[in-house]
Design an enzyme around this catalytic site. Structure first.
Site, PDB file in Angstrom:
ATOM      1  NE  ARG A   1      -1.799  -4.809   5.006  1.00  7.33           N
ATOM      2  CZ  ARG A   1      -0.614  -4.266   4.830  1.00  7.33           C
ATOM      3  NH1 ARG A   1       0.418  -3.571   4.217  1.00  7.33           N
ATOM      4  NH2 ARG A   1      -1.381  -2.663   4.155  1.00  7.33           N
TER       5      ARG A   1
ATOM      6  NE  ARG B   1      -2.440  -0.994   7.348  1.00  6.47           N
ATOM      7  CZ  ARG B   1      -1.423  -0.474   7.088  1.00  6.47           C
ATOM      8  NH1 ARG B   1      -0.263  -1.161   6.507  1.00  6.47           N
ATOM      9  NH2 ARG B   1      -1.478   0.601   5.851  1.00  6.47           N
TER      10      ARG B   1
ATOM     11  NE  ARG C   1       3.759   6.450   2.349  1.00 11.07           N
ATOM     12  CZ  ARG C   1       3.633   4.873   2.695  1.00 11.07           C
ATOM     13  NH1 ARG C   1       4.157   5.102   3.830  1.00 11.07           N
ATOM     14  NH2 ARG C   1       2.936   4.273   2.672  1.00 11.07           N
TER      15      ARG C   1
ATOM     16  CE  LYS D   1       6.041   0.447   1.651  1.00 10.33           C
ATOM     17  NZ  LYS D   1       4.963   0.063   0.300  1.00 10.33           N
TER      18      LYS D   1
ATOM     19  NE  ARG E   1      -3.348   2.227   2.091  1.00 12.91           N
ATOM     20  CZ  ARG E   1      -3.003   1.156   3.006  1.00 12.91           C
ATOM     21  NH1 ARG E   1      -4.919   0.663   2.792  1.00 12.91           N
ATOM     22  NH2 ARG E   1      -2.336   0.482   2.243  1.00 12.91           N
TER      23      ARG E   1
HETATM   24  P1  ADP Z   1       3.747  -2.966   1.915  1.00  7.64           P
HETATM   25  O1  ADP Z   1       4.867  -2.885   3.320  1.00  7.64           O
HETATM   26  O2  ADP Z   1       4.499  -2.363   0.819  1.00  7.64           O
HETATM   27  O3  ADP Z   1       2.219  -2.433   2.152  1.00  7.64           O
HETATM   28  P2  ADP Z   1       3.232  -5.817   3.577  1.00  7.64           P
HETATM   29  O4  ADP Z   1       4.270  -6.614   2.824  1.00  7.64           O
HETATM   30  O5  ADP Z   1       2.684  -5.640   3.888  1.00  7.64           O
HETATM   31  O6  ADP Z   1       3.345  -4.372   2.005  1.00  7.64           O
HETATM   32  O7  ADP Z   1       2.523  -6.703   1.729  1.00  7.64           O
HETATM   33  C1  ADP Z   1       1.410  -6.919   1.999  1.00  7.64           C
HETATM   34  C2  ADP Z   1       0.124  -7.422   1.805  1.00  7.64           C
HETATM   35  O8  ADP Z   1       0.744  -8.533   0.111  1.00  7.64           O
HETATM   36  C3  ADP Z   1       0.552  -8.412   3.163  1.00  7.64           C
HETATM   37  O9  ADP Z   1      -0.683  -8.883   2.932  1.00  7.64           O
HETATM   38  C4  ADP Z   1       1.628  -9.595   2.749  1.00  7.64           C
HETATM   39  O10 ADP Z   1       1.958 -11.099   3.750  1.00  7.64           O
HETATM   40  C5  ADP Z   1       1.331  -9.864   1.465  1.00  7.64           C
HETATM   41  N1  ADP Z   1       2.927 -10.522   0.055  1.00  7.64           N
HETATM   42  C6  ADP Z   1       3.315  -9.248   0.391  1.00  7.64           C
HETATM   43  N2  ADP Z   1       4.853  -9.758  -0.436  1.00  7.64           N
HETATM   44  C7  ADP Z   1       4.059 -10.874  -1.543  1.00  7.64           C
HETATM   45  C8  ADP Z   1       4.883 -11.331  -2.336  1.00  7.64           C
HETATM   46  N3  ADP Z   1       5.308 -11.353  -3.505  1.00  7.64           N
HETATM   47  N4  ADP Z   1       3.623 -12.212  -3.139  1.00  7.64           N
HETATM   48  C9  ADP Z   1       1.951 -12.298  -2.542  1.00  7.64           C
HETATM   49  N5  ADP Z   1       1.704 -11.492  -1.427  1.00  7.64           N
HETATM   50  C10 ADP Z   1       2.224 -11.560  -0.731  1.00  7.64           C
HETATM   51  P1  ADP Z   2       1.704   0.754   3.112  1.00  9.21           P
HETATM   52  O1  ADP Z   2       2.788   0.048   2.446  1.00  9.21           O
HETATM   53  O2  ADP Z   2      -0.182  -0.492   3.103  1.00  9.21           O
HETATM   54  O3  ADP Z   2       0.608   1.970   2.293  1.00  9.21           O
HETATM   55  P2  ADP Z   2       2.205   2.358   5.620  1.00  9.21           P
HETATM   56  O4  ADP Z   2       1.204   1.173   6.852  1.00  9.21           O
HETATM   57  O5  ADP Z   2       2.891   2.746   5.824  1.00  9.21           O
HETATM   58  O6  ADP Z   2       0.979   1.318   5.211  1.00  9.21           O
HETATM   59  O7  ADP Z   2       1.108   3.321   5.945  1.00  9.21           O
HETATM   60  C1  ADP Z   2      -0.252   3.916   5.921  1.00  9.21           C
HETATM   61  C2  ADP Z   2      -0.197   5.181   6.497  1.00  9.21           C
HETATM   62  O8  ADP Z   2       0.308   5.778   7.579  1.00  9.21           O
HETATM   63  C3  ADP Z   2      -0.697   5.593   5.184  1.00  9.21           C
HETATM   64  O9  ADP Z   2      -1.511   5.763   4.231  1.00  9.21           O
HETATM   65  C4  ADP Z   2       0.203   7.201   5.495  1.00  9.21           C
HETATM   66  O10 ADP Z   2      -0.724   8.317   5.752  1.00  9.21           O
HETATM   67  C5  ADP Z   2       0.438   6.856   7.270  1.00  9.21           C
HETATM   68  N1  ADP Z   2       2.567   7.603   6.521  1.00  9.21           N
HETATM   69  C6  ADP Z   2       3.160   6.370   6.726  1.00  9.21           C
HETATM   70  N2  ADP Z   2       4.134   6.529   6.353  1.00  9.21           N
HETATM   71  C7  ADP Z   2       4.342   7.297   5.890  1.00  9.21           C
HETATM   72  C8  ADP Z   2       5.111   8.689   5.759  1.00  9.21           C
HETATM   73  N3  ADP Z   2       6.512   8.606   5.330  1.00  9.21           N
HETATM   74  N4  ADP Z   2       4.721  10.047   5.621  1.00  9.21           N
HETATM   75  C9  ADP Z   2       3.321   9.995   5.573  1.00  9.21           C
HETATM   76  N5  ADP Z   2       1.819   9.370   5.811  1.00  9.21           N
HETATM   77  C10 ADP Z   2       2.687   8.220   6.136  1.00  9.21           C
END
Ligand code: ADP
Ligand code: ADP
Ligand code: ZN
Length: 215
Positions: A127, A160, A88, A13, A171
């Site tokens: 990541r 992170r 979420r 995302k 998660r």
């Molecule tokens: P989210 O915001 O949904 O948690 P991220 O954009 O942070 O996901 O992506 C999670 C990890 O995967 C990051 O290290 C990112 O560089 C990598 N990543 C994202 N999209 C892809 C993809 N299509 N193929 C391989 N790795 C990816």
């Molecule tokens: P990822 O895409 O890898 O799950 P985020 O950075 O979006 O990571 O979220 C990290 C953490 O921040 C989540 O596990 C949650 O604890 C909190 N968080 C983020 N967005 C929300 C939301 N919309 N509602 C509740 N908690 C949230």
């Protein structure tokens, strides 16, 4: 153009949000990034949020809803926004509908990115994120040009605290229970589009931009 990105943690995302933001010149709003900023700033809100985030639980709805409500009022959101990581829960989605309605806006498209669990673990365990500008990297799939240093701003890239295997697994459970029902919520509204996320980053971007163009 108001866009929501749905999908489990690690589905890409944040990565896609950054690209869409650049292409359409609209801000990407990540509740995760905003909460981490509050933690880094040592605010009361940050202290509250950290106790949930460190164990992979959702931060209480009212806290994130208030953050998003305030953010959406800012001028740079007028042309549209990309919401990454919000809503979420069903309650958050309902409140978002209320907020947008009050502002005379609506959601144009919800992109649901799906990725297999094993791939999610592979992605999140390696990541890395910029400690200053939130750029997202991966040690194998999207490495920084210079090891350990953000390409965009030169600050250190870090892992992170919640990207360890046990917290990631929790998660994912939280996602299945509390966030996945959003798919049904938006399906009813005819704004949902599926994005196969198990493809390379550029290929996913191609799908995403086609779906946005078509909406
Ligand atoms: P989210 O915001 O949904 O948690 P991220 O954009 O942070 O996901 O992506 C999670 C990890 O995967 C990051 O290290 C990112 O560089 C990598 N990543 C994202 N999209 C892809 C993809 N299509 N193929 C391989 N790795 C990816
Ligand atoms: P990822 O895409 O890898 O799950 P985020 O950075 O979006 O990571 O979220 C990290 C953490 O921040 C989540 O596990 C949650 O604890 C909190 N968080 C983020 N967005 C929300 C939301 N919309 N509602 C509740 N908690 C949230
Ligand atoms: Zn940076």
């Amino acid at each position: 153009m108001n866009i929501i990105l749905l999908g489990p943690p690690g589905s890409g995302k944040g990565t896609q949000a950054a690209k869409i933001s650049e292409m359409y010149d609209i801000p990407a709003i990540s509740t995760g990034d905003m909460l981490r900023e509050s933690i880094a700033a040592g605010t009361e809100l940050g202290r509250q949020a950290e106790s949930f985030m460190s164990i992979g639980e959702l931060v209480p709805d009212e806290v994130v809803i208030n953050i998003v409500r305030e953010r959406l009022k800012e001028k740079d959101c007028e042309k549209g926004v990309i919401l990454d990581g919000f809503p979420r829960s069903i309650h958050q989605a309902e409140e978002l509908d209320n907020i947008l309605e009050e502002m005379g806006k609506r959601i144009d498209v919800v992109l649901n990115i799906s990725v297999e669990d094993e791939e999610i673990i592979r992605r999140l365990s390696r990541r890395r994120v910029c400690s200053r500008c939130h750029n997202v990297y991966h040690l194998d799939f999207k490495p920084t040009e210079k090891q350990g240093v953000c390409d965009a701003c030169g600050a250190d890239v870090v892992q992170r605290a919640d990207d360890n295997e046990d917290t990631v697994k929790h998660r994912l459970e939280v996602y299945r229970k509390q966030s996945e029902p959003l798919i049904g919520y938006y399906l009813k509204r005819d704004v949902m589009k599926d994005v196969p996320g198990d493809e390379p980053i550029d290929k996913v971007m191609e799908t995403v931009s086609h779906l946005i163009e078509a909406s």
